[in-house]
Structure formats: C-alpha cells, structure tokens
Design an enzyme around this catalytic site. Structure first.
Site, PDB file in Angstrom:
ATOM      1  N   ARG A 253       0.730  -0.949  -0.314  1.00  0.00           N
ATOM      2  CA  ARG A 253       0.075   0.227  -0.101  1.00  0.00           C
ATOM      3  C   ARG A 253       1.154   1.268   0.154  1.00  0.00           C
ATOM      4  O   ARG A 253       0.681   2.469  -0.078  1.00  0.00           O
ATOM      5  CB  ARG A 253      -1.083   0.024   1.485  1.00  0.00           C
ATOM      6  CG  ARG A 253      -0.389   0.023   2.440  1.00  0.00           C
ATOM      7  CD  ARG A 253      -1.194   0.048   4.082  1.00  0.00           C
ATOM      8  NE  ARG A 253      -2.672   0.583   4.120  1.00  0.00           N
ATOM      9  CZ  ARG A 253      -3.172   0.789   4.750  1.00  0.00           C
ATOM     10  NH1 ARG A 253      -3.360  -0.625   4.721  1.00  0.00           N
ATOM     11  NH2 ARG A 253      -4.184   1.493   4.707  1.00  0.00           N
TER      12      ARG A 253
ATOM     13  N   ASN B 267     -13.488 -23.945 -12.497  1.00  0.00           N
ATOM     14  CA  ASN B 267     -14.144 -23.837 -13.636  1.00  0.00           C
ATOM     15  C   ASN B 267     -12.959 -22.791 -14.583  1.00  0.00           C
ATOM     16  O   ASN B 267     -13.378 -22.918 -15.245  1.00  0.00           O
ATOM     17  CB  ASN B 267     -15.686 -23.852 -13.013  1.00  0.00           C
ATOM     18  CG  ASN B 267     -15.825 -22.428 -12.595  1.00  0.00           C
ATOM     19  OD1 ASN B 267     -15.385 -21.752 -12.137  1.00  0.00           O
ATOM     20  ND2 ASN B 267     -17.112 -21.659 -13.438  1.00  0.00           N
TER      21      ASN B 267
ATOM     22  N   SER C 134     -19.406 -22.706  -4.817  1.00  0.00           N
ATOM     23  CA  SER C 134     -20.610 -23.578  -4.824  1.00  0.00           C
ATOM     24  C   SER C 134     -21.728 -22.221  -3.299  1.00  0.00           C
ATOM     25  O   SER C 134     -20.037 -22.116  -1.790  1.00  0.00           O
ATOM     26  CB  SER C 134     -20.754 -24.987  -3.889  1.00  0.00           C
ATOM     27  OG  SER C 134     -19.839 -24.780  -3.291  1.00  0.00           O
TER      28      SER C 134
ATOM     29  N   GLU D 292     -19.264 -14.998  -4.209  1.00  0.00           N
ATOM     30  CA  GLU D 292     -19.750 -15.183  -6.059  1.00  0.00           C
ATOM     31  C   GLU D 292     -20.270 -16.460  -5.123  1.00  0.00           C
ATOM     32  O   GLU D 292     -19.045 -17.140  -5.953  1.00  0.00           O
ATOM     33  CB  GLU D 292     -19.053 -14.810  -7.028  1.00  0.00           C
ATOM     34  CG  GLU D 292     -18.832 -13.562  -7.151  1.00  0.00           C
ATOM     35  CD  GLU D 292     -19.587 -12.902  -7.909  1.00  0.00           C
ATOM     36  OE1 GLU D 292     -20.514 -13.512  -8.101  1.00  0.00           O
ATOM     37  OE2 GLU D 292     -19.162 -11.733  -7.658  1.00  0.00           O
TER      38      GLU D 292
ATOM     39  N   ARG E 110     -20.311 -23.665 -16.143  1.00  0.00           N
ATOM     40  CA  ARG E 110     -19.700 -22.074 -15.725  1.00  0.00           C
ATOM     41  C   ARG E 110     -21.026 -21.584 -14.219  1.00  0.00           C
ATOM     42  O   ARG E 110     -22.348 -22.124 -14.614  1.00  0.00           O
ATOM     43  CB  ARG E 110     -20.395 -21.437 -16.925  1.00  0.00           C
ATOM     44  CG  ARG E 110     -19.354 -22.120 -18.034  1.00  0.00           C
ATOM     45  CD  ARG E 110     -19.747 -21.310 -19.491  1.00  0.00           C
ATOM     46  NE  ARG E 110     -20.663 -20.045 -19.028  1.00  0.00           N
ATOM     47  CZ  ARG E 110     -21.278 -19.675 -19.561  1.00  0.00           C
ATOM     48  NH1 ARG E 110     -21.988 -21.669 -20.236  1.00  0.00           N
ATOM     49  NH2 ARG E 110     -22.148 -19.638 -19.556  1.00  0.00           N
ATOM     50  N   CYS E 111     -21.254 -20.940 -13.201  1.00  0.00           N
ATOM     51  CA  CYS E 111     -22.012 -20.019 -12.807  1.00  0.00           C
ATOM     52  C   CYS E 111     -23.393 -19.656 -13.403  1.00  0.00           C
ATOM     53  O   CYS E 111     -24.206 -19.724 -13.203  1.00  0.00           O
ATOM     54  CB  CYS E 111     -21.430 -19.672 -11.578  1.00  0.00           C
ATOM     55  SG  CYS E 111     -20.545 -17.882 -12.509  1.00  0.00           S
TER      56      CYS E 111
ATOM     57  N   GLU F 125     -28.388 -26.709  -8.568  1.00  0.00           N
ATOM     58  CA  GLU F 125     -27.316 -26.594 -10.006  1.00  0.00           C
ATOM     59  C   GLU F 125     -26.749 -27.572 -10.688  1.00  0.00           C
ATOM     60  O   GLU F 125     -26.223 -28.544  -9.905  1.00  0.00           O
ATOM     61  CB  GLU F 125     -26.354 -25.626  -9.025  1.00  0.00           C
ATOM     62  CG  GLU F 125     -25.108 -25.291 -10.378  1.00  0.00           C
ATOM     63  CD  GLU F 125     -24.108 -23.918  -9.587  1.00  0.00           C
ATOM     64  OE1 GLU F 125     -23.548 -24.165  -8.704  1.00  0.00           O
ATOM     65  OE2 GLU F 125     -23.865 -22.868 -10.159  1.00  0.00           O
TER      66      GLU F 125
END
Ligand code: NAP
Length: 512
Positions: free
Chosen positions: A82, A178, A255, A274, A307-308, A402
C-alpha cells in the site's frame, strides 16, 4: 536427465523455480510464501487430467503451519504494497501483462491438462486475464475519494471533509475450479492494484494455473509477501484462512454450500461471495427462434456447462416449443466433443468423475419422474454427452439444483407470467436471459426476475467483468466487475478538518 512430463513438458525455464521434477518427470509445484517458492511438510497432492486420468502435476498439500507463515507475511511485510506509489504499482502490472502474453501458450496448455478445458477456451481464459489486467490498471487510476465542504449543513459549518479510499488490508482470495486462472486473477489483480496484500487458495482440482500466474507477478516485481499462494484441501485450510483475525476481507467464489459455510465462520469481516447459479432462458413466442436456439446451446455447453452463468433451463411458450426444441437439438449435435488439446474440440470432459456422476444422477432422477430425453443422456468416464431433457416436471432435482454440466432442461409454459413464476422458484439468483422482440416484455421480465443480471436476446456471460455481476438470494453478496471489484476491496475513510483554529471557518450570518 529426466524427461519432462505432464504440465512440465510445456513450460519454459521461466517457470523453473516454481517446481522440481519428480523421478517420473512430473512437476512438483511449490507454494509462493513471502516471495519464495517453498515446500510444505504436508507432502504432495496429485493433480490429474480429467481427459485420460494421467497425473499431470503434484502440488504441495499445505498445512496449517503453511497458512500461519503466509498469514504472517500477508498481515506484516506484505502490507507494504500500500506504500508503493500507485503509478509504480501500475508499472508492475504493465510488466505482468507483457509476461502473461509472452507465456500464454504455456499457461493455456496447463489449463487444458489440469482442468480438461478445451485449448481454444484455455487461450481465451489467458486473454481474458490479460484484458482484466489492462482494464483494472485503467480503473485503478480513478481511486480518488470525495471533498465534502462542511458549510452546507448547520452541524458542520467551519469544517471540511475528505473521504479517501483506502485498501481493506489483508485479503483472502479463494477460487473455484471452473476458471482457475481468470477467477483467481479477477480477485488478485484489483486487490493488489488497490494496495491490498493477498493470500490465495486455488481449487485442488486445478491449482497449477494460479501458481504460474503468481510466478508472472513475482517476476513483474510485486513486493515479497504481498501475494501468497497456498495449495491444499479447502476444507482444512479454508476455515483457518477465512476465520483468521488478521484477514480483513474474504473474497470467495465457489458453491453455495461452501459459500454459506465460509460466510458463517469468517466472523466480522468484509465479504464478497460469488456462489452457485441456475440460469434461466425465457423464450417468448415472438422471439427469433434461430437466434434463441443457437444462443441457448452456446450458453449451455460452453466449458461443458461448468459455468455459474450457464443456461440450465429453458422456459418456452407452447406455440413455439416444438420448433425451438428441434433447433436446439440440431445445434447441439454440431458440437464436437473430444480431446481438449485438439484445436477442433468444442467440449471436453467435466472436472472429475464424481462431477460427471452427479450430473448422471440428476438426469436419471428427471427421467424417473417423467422427463423425456431429446438428446444424449450418457456418461463416459468424466465426459457427459450434450443432453436435452424436455417436459421436465417441476419437482425434478435438476429443475432446482445447480446442474454444472452440459444438460439443458426444457419446460413448456403457457405464457410469460407462468415463465416468470417458474423462473423465480430456485434458491439461486445469478443470471437469466429472455428472448423476445417486444420491448415491454424485455423490460417486464428484466424487472421481475430476482437475479443479479438479465441479458436480453443473448446468453449471459460474465466475460472480463466489464459489466457488473453478482448474485441475489443464495447466489452471493457483493458485485464483481472492473471498477466494482476495486470498490469492494477498498473502503472510505473520512478525515474531517476543523478550519476554525486557522481563522478559515465560515461564520453564520443568518440565524434562521
Ligand atoms: P467449491 O467446491 O465450493 O470450492 C471453491 C473453493 O473453496 C475451492 O478452492 C475449495 O478448495 C475451497 N473450499 C472448500 N472448502 C472450503 C472451506 N471450508 N473454507 C474455505 N474454502 C473452501 O466450488 P467448485 O466446485 O470449485 O466451483 C464450482 C462452484 O463455483 C459452482 O457452484 C459455481 O456456480 C460457482 N461459481 C460461481 C461463480 C460466480 O461468479 N457466482 C463463478 C464461478 C463459479 P478445494 O478445491 O481444495 O476443496
């Protein structure tokens, strides 16, 4: 001299310091901790190819001691990133982009060997990472803040405020299998560019691409300890990483089940999650059916459906259902399934046999409940055929869970209203799309769906993250994207200056 095998056969001497060769010629990768490539006392983990089961690499089976070492760097020396002038951080990343492009083919081939991704898709993933580097460098230049004059409020007359944007600190970046290079880099690049230090943990199925990217960043000149990569089982290392108090932020892609667990154990920290998705395509009767069929198939089969943002379910109005189904089947038959290293191959295997067996189970369950098979339906090792299931009952597991495989579920609906009711049922809320030529239908569907992103007349694609994306419901928290990721990885600090001691404060002239 031992013959180089597995991933090592494609790597130039640039990557030599990341691994040693085993007696069988297979590369044994080390981890990057504190700027050094190091081995673990935990031994090695095998990385095999889902194409033919051969061992393509071994990586360190990291231990809690390794996590502790990485934690000391990420929360200590590594934080010095930083203090580097932002312009110098940009120069480091410009060099990283050049190096990534120079070593594109080596990394792409590693992606094919460890994850079964097709060579064309693997090259695309390296290109997307280079794009992400470039776009994030541009966006990082906009990390400013706000000047807030105090004299617009009775309370703050005589003061002024600066809201400056600061890095979160130490970021834990955990990524899925993935897109092992792109998703990990989409966390690491904005984190480092905005001044955070990072401890990254790749998925155990295909961790090598991230190690190669870490070598690129190391050579480009990131300070020692600002990026640490630990490999090993997520269940063991993950909890220790995310729950550690020295970590200021967790960015996790994976997941929904693991994401919920991570969310629960991390404690009071900034988080970006995500998670899983269940993409829907609503096809209305006025749609361009050829376009819809082509886009739906591409949205379902790319990356073998892993793929999501994949399209998993098509909700089609009765009047055009038969025509759409036959065009979908026609399109799916054109996809070439085969050796992922072959330039002609469109679709390779799933990541491992248990993933393929899970997809097989979902298909079997749907068929047992009365769905009909329009195409495919079979597994061969890690491969699953492009599959189309029609008239799938709403209680079938594949309608709600899913899929993460090349299986398209088609459900006939009487109208847009029924399509929306069904689309809202799954617990996920990531991506969906609608095919129609009616503006009001586009708008109505887009406004009604409880998801993070709706695409009109195309399949959803997160791509390089130029448009923001992220989940609703159990698909996640926070937004990913070029500038949006920087926002997630920084926070505003407000500095208030009293101007009165210097005689600079304004005096009220009107007491209303
Ligand atoms: P996963 O099994 O949840 O694993 C994701 C990562 O978490 C891996 O690195 C894994 O390490 C690690 N992990 C496992 N247990 C952990 C724990 N207790 N604490 C912390 N980390 C832990 O997911 P996956 O199978 O690799 O990826 C597929 C999933 O990712 C799908 O559900 C997909 O929808 C989702 N995804 C979402 C997005 C999005 O943008 N929303 C994008 C891509 C993928 P190990 O491999 O060592 O177990």
């Amino acid at each position: 001299m031992t013959e180089r095998k597995g991933i090592a056969q494609y790597l130039s001497s640039f990557f030599d310091q990341c691994f040693t060769l085993g007696d069988d010629g297979i590369p044994e990768f080390k981890m990057l901790i504190g700027g050094q490539w190091v081995e673990s006392s935990g031994g090695l983990q095998i990385v095999d190819s889902p194409y033919d089961g051969s061992i393509v690499a071994r990586v360190q089976n990291g231990t809690l001691e390794d996590v502790e070492k990485a934690m000391q760097w990420v929360s200590g020396e590594g934080k010095k990133i930083r203090d580097i002038p932002a312009i110098d951080r940009i120069l480091i990343f410009q060099k990283a982009r050049d190096l990534l492009k120079e070593h594109k083919e080596e990394i792409a081939r590693a992606l094919v060997l460890e994850g079964g991704k097709t060579i064309r898709a693997a090259r695309g993933e390296v290109d997307a990472t280079a794009q992400r580097l470039m776009l994030t460098m541009e966006e990082a230049r906009k990390i400013y803040g706000d000047y807030i004059p105090g004299d617009w409020s009775e309370d703050t007359v005589g003061k002024m405020g600066l809201a400056i944007r600061e890095p979160e600190g130490a970021v834990a970046a955990i990524s899925p299998f993935n897109y092992p290079l792109y998703i990990a880099s989409a966390k690491i690049i904005p984190a480092l560019l905005s001044g955070n230090s990072v401890i990254a943990k790749p998925a155990s199925d295909d961790p090598v691409a991230l190690l190669l990217f870490a070598r690129v960043l190391q050579e480009a000149g990131i300070p020692a300890g600002s990026l640490n990569v630990v490999t090993g089982p997520g269940g063991k290392l993950g909890d220790a990483i995310v729950s550690d108090e020295r970590i200021n932020m967790v960015t996790f892609t994976g997941s929904t089940d693991v994401g919920i667990h991570v969310n629960n154990v991390m404690g009071m920290k900034k988080r970006h999650l995500e998670l899983g998705g269940k993409g829907m395509a609503i096809v209305l009767k006025d749609a361009d059916i050829d376009l819809a069929a082509r886009k739906v198939v591409e949205g379902n089969l790319s990356n073998a459906g892993q793929r999501c943002d994949a399209i998993a379910t098509v909700l089609v109005e009765n009047e055009i259902a038969d025509e759409l189904i036959s065009k979908i089947v026609e399109n799916e038959k054109k996809w070439i399934v085969g050796d992922p290293m072959d330039q002609k191959t469109d679709m390779g295997p799933l990541i491992n046999e248990s993933a393929a067996k899970r997809v097989e189970e979902l298909v079997r369950d749907a068929l047992q409940r009365g769905a009909k098979l329009a195409l495919g339906g079979h597994r061969n090792g890690c491969y699953f055929e492009p599959t189309v299931l029609v008239d799938v009952p709403l209680d079938a597991r594949i309608v709600n869970e899913e899929t993460f495989g090349p299986v398209l579920v088609v459900i006939r609906v009487k109208d847009e209203t029924e399509a929306l009711e069904i689309a809202k049922k799954p617990k996920y809320g990531l991506d969906s799309c609608v095919f129609t030529n009616n503006f009001y239908s586009m708008w109505r569907v887009a406004k009604s769906l409880d998801v993070g992103e709706v695409t009109i007349n195309d399949n959803p694609k997160h791509g390089v993250g130029y448009f923001p994306f992220g989940g609703k419901k159990l698909s996640g928290l926070g937004r990913e994207g070029i500038g949006y990721s920087i926002d997630e990885m920084t926070h505003l600090k407000t500095i208030v200056f009293s101007l009165e001691p210097g005689g600079l404060g304004k005096r009220r002239v009107f007491q209303g």
